[in-house]
Design a protein around this motif. Structure first.
Motif, PDB file in Angstrom:
ATOM      1  N   GLU A 110       0.832  -1.208   0.000  1.00 50.78           N
ATOM      2  CA  GLU A 110       0.000   0.000   0.000  1.00 50.78           C
ATOM      3  C   GLU A 110       0.868   1.260   0.000  1.00 50.78           C
ATOM      4  OE1 GLU A 110      -3.901  -1.631   2.475  1.00 50.78           O
ATOM      5  OE2 GLU A 110      -2.156  -0.897   3.590  1.00 50.78           O
ATOM      6  N   ILE A 111       1.934   1.230   0.760  1.00 50.33           N
ATOM      7  CA  ILE A 111       2.848   2.382   0.796  1.00 50.33           C
ATOM      8  C   ILE A 111       3.488   2.565  -0.575  1.00 50.33           C
ATOM      9  CG2 ILE A 111       4.956   3.333   1.824  1.00 50.33           C
ATOM     10  CD1 ILE A 111       4.210   1.704   4.378  1.00 50.33           C
ATOM     11  N   GLY A 112       3.890   1.456  -1.191  1.00 47.70           N
ATOM     12  CA  GLY A 112       4.493   1.512  -2.526  1.00 47.70           C
ATOM     13  C   GLY A 112       3.553   2.155  -3.540  1.00 47.70           C
ATOM     14  N   ARG A 113       2.274   1.789  -3.484  1.00 43.86           N
ATOM     15  CA  ARG A 113       1.295   2.389  -4.406  1.00 43.86           C
ATOM     16  C   ARG A 113       1.152   3.886  -4.146  1.00 43.86           C
ATOM     17  NH1 ARG A 113      -1.291  -2.556  -3.647  1.00 43.86           N
ATOM     18  NH2 ARG A 113      -2.678  -1.755  -2.021  1.00 43.86           N
ATOM     19  N   GLU A 114       1.120   4.274  -2.877  1.00 44.39           N
ATOM     20  CA  GLU A 114       0.975   5.696  -2.525  1.00 44.39           C
ATOM     21  C   GLU A 114       2.182   6.513  -2.983  1.00 44.39           C
ATOM     22  OE1 GLU A 114      -1.376   7.787  -1.057  1.00 44.39           O
ATOM     23  OE2 GLU A 114      -2.708   6.072  -1.335  1.00 44.39           O
ATOM     24  N   LEU A 115       3.366   5.938  -2.818  1.00 46.55           N
ATOM     25  CA  LEU A 115       4.594   6.682  -3.127  1.00 46.55           C
ATOM     26  C   LEU A 115       5.153   6.362  -4.515  1.00 46.55           C
ATOM     27  CD1 LEU A 115       6.384   6.496   0.350  1.00 46.55           C
ATOM     28  CD2 LEU A 115       4.970   8.334  -0.591  1.00 46.55           C
ATOM     29  N   HIS A 116       4.451   5.521  -5.255  1.00 46.92           N
ATOM     30  CA  HIS A 116       4.869   5.132  -6.604  1.00 46.92           C
ATOM     31  C   HIS A 116       6.291   4.583  -6.619  1.00 46.92           C
ATOM     32  CE1 HIS A 116       1.205   6.998  -8.031  1.00 46.92           C
ATOM     33  NE2 HIS A 116       1.539   8.109  -7.384  1.00 46.92           N
ATOM     34  N   ALA A 117       6.510   3.614  -5.737  1.00 48.05           N
ATOM     35  CA  ALA A 117       7.826   2.981  -5.625  1.00 48.05           C
ATOM     36  C   ALA A 117       7.626   1.495  -5.361  1.00 48.05           C
ATOM     37  CB  ALA A 117       8.629   3.619  -4.499  1.00 48.05           C
ATOM     38  N   GLY A 118       8.655   0.699  -5.690  1.00 50.51           N
ATOM     39  CA  GLY A 118       8.588  -0.738  -5.452  1.00 50.51           C
ATOM     40  C   GLY A 118       8.766  -1.079  -3.982  1.00 50.51           C
ATOM     41  N   LYS A 119       8.399  -2.307  -3.648  1.00 50.89           N
ATOM     42  CA  LYS A 119       8.470  -2.760  -2.258  1.00 50.89           C
ATOM     43  C   LYS A 119       9.894  -2.693  -1.721  1.00 50.89           C
ATOM     44  CE  LYS A 119       7.410  -6.731   0.663  1.00 50.89           C
ATOM     45  NZ  LYS A 119       6.857  -8.084   0.724  1.00 50.89           N
ATOM     46  N   THR A 120      10.880  -3.108  -2.527  1.00 50.15           N
ATOM     47  CA  THR A 120      12.269  -3.084  -2.047  1.00 50.15           C
ATOM     48  C   THR A 120      12.741  -1.654  -1.785  1.00 50.15           C
ATOM     49  OG1 THR A 120      13.063  -3.191  -4.341  1.00 50.15           O
ATOM     50  CG2 THR A 120      12.928  -5.267  -3.122  1.00 50.15           C
ATOM     51  N   THR A 121      12.303  -0.725  -2.614  1.00 49.77           N
ATOM     52  CA  THR A 121      12.662   0.684  -2.402  1.00 49.77           C
ATOM     53  C   THR A 121      12.029   1.198  -1.113  1.00 49.77           C
ATOM     54  OG1 THR A 121      12.807   1.051  -4.783  1.00 49.77           O
ATOM     55  CG2 THR A 121      12.570   3.010  -3.392  1.00 49.77           C
ATOM     56  N   ILE A 122      10.774   0.846  -0.893  1.00 53.42           N
ATOM     57  CA  ILE A 122      10.070   1.273   0.321  1.00 53.42           C
ATOM     58  C   ILE A 122      10.781   0.721   1.560  1.00 53.42           C
ATOM     59  CG2 ILE A 122       7.898   1.077   1.621  1.00 53.42           C
ATOM     60  CD1 ILE A 122       7.787   2.967  -0.828  1.00 53.42           C
ATOM     61  N   ILE A 123      11.156  -0.546   1.506  1.00 49.78           N
ATOM     62  CA  ILE A 123      11.842  -1.157   2.653  1.00 49.78           C
ATOM     63  C   ILE A 123      13.206  -0.501   2.882  1.00 49.78           C
ATOM     64  CG2 ILE A 123      12.887  -3.312   3.482  1.00 49.78           C
ATOM     65  CD1 ILE A 123      10.462  -4.762   2.198  1.00 49.78           C
ATOM     66  N   ARG A 124      13.887  -0.171   1.807  1.00 51.34           N
ATOM     67  CA  ARG A 124      15.183   0.504   1.934  1.00 51.34           C
ATOM     68  C   ARG A 124      15.007   1.875   2.570  1.00 51.34           C
ATOM     69  NH1 ARG A 124      17.123   3.471  -2.170  1.00 51.34           N
ATOM     70  NH2 ARG A 124      16.006   2.203  -3.682  1.00 51.34           N
ATOM     71  N   TRP A 125      13.997   2.637   2.123  1.00 48.28           N
ATOM     72  CA  TRP A 125      13.709   3.944   2.720  1.00 48.28           C
ATOM     73  C   TRP A 125      13.353   3.780   4.200  1.00 48.28           C
ATOM     74  CZ3 TRP A 125       9.964   6.051  -1.582  1.00 48.28           C
ATOM     75  CH2 TRP A 125      10.699   6.471  -2.676  1.00 48.28           C
ATOM     76  N   HIS A 126      12.607   2.730   4.494  1.00 45.57           N
ATOM     77  CA  HIS A 126      12.209   2.473   5.882  1.00 45.57           C
ATOM     78  C   HIS A 126      13.439   2.225   6.754  1.00 45.57           C
ATOM     79  CE1 HIS A 126      10.958  -0.243   9.208  1.00 45.57           C
ATOM     80  NE2 HIS A 126       9.984   0.635   9.322  1.00 45.57           N
TER      81      HIS A 126
END
Length: 142
Positions: A110-126
């Motif tokens: 859901e975060i990936g869809r909101e931020l227009h990024a892939g799951k791995t990118t979201i986890i890296r940002w996290h």
């Protein structure tokens, strides 16, 4: 306690509040139901309880609702403190990931869809956000 453990508190408190609300609903259903006397069980009591069962249920409901109000107040304070902590991060992507994950309880997808990024990118940002996050001076602990 780490930043991640601190941030996870809101999720656990929110789940506890939801469970308490379910308990209130169950007690309300119990209080509004009519029970019949049981003649198949022989009971001997020295002191008789003259209070109706729905009255006991209503008392439990009131106690539980007071507890829920206290928990909601704590959750609001915790989320305000968390928002301040998150807002201190310099990177906007890191801020948004933490907001979506811990304040809105969103999944990685859901975060990936909101931020227009892939799951791995979201986890890296996290991961970067957790490393960069600084706990408040007087953090709320549950």
């Amino acid at each position: 306690m780490t930043s991640k453990e601190y941030l996870n508190q809101a999720y656990r408190l929110d789940k506890r509040i939801k469970a308490d609300l379910e308990d209130v609903e169950n007690l309300r259903a119990l209080a509004s139901s009519v029970s019949s006397p049981r003649f198949d069980i022989e009971r001997v009591q020295t002191s008789r309880n003259h209070e109706a069962s729905f009255v006991r249920s209503l008392t439990k409901i009131m106690d539980l609702e007071a507890k829920i109000n206290d928990e909601l107040t704590l959750l609001i304070s915790l989320k305000e403190q968390m928002l301040e902590m998150i807002s201190e991060l310099e990177n906007m992507d890191e801020q948004m990931v933490l907001r979506y994950r811990y304040l809105k309880n969103m999944t990685w997808e859901e975060i990936g869809r909101e931020l227009h990024a892939g799951k791995t990118t979201i986890i890296r940002w996290h991961e970067k956000a957790i490393k960069n996050a600084v706990l408040p001076e007087n953090p709320i602990w549950l």
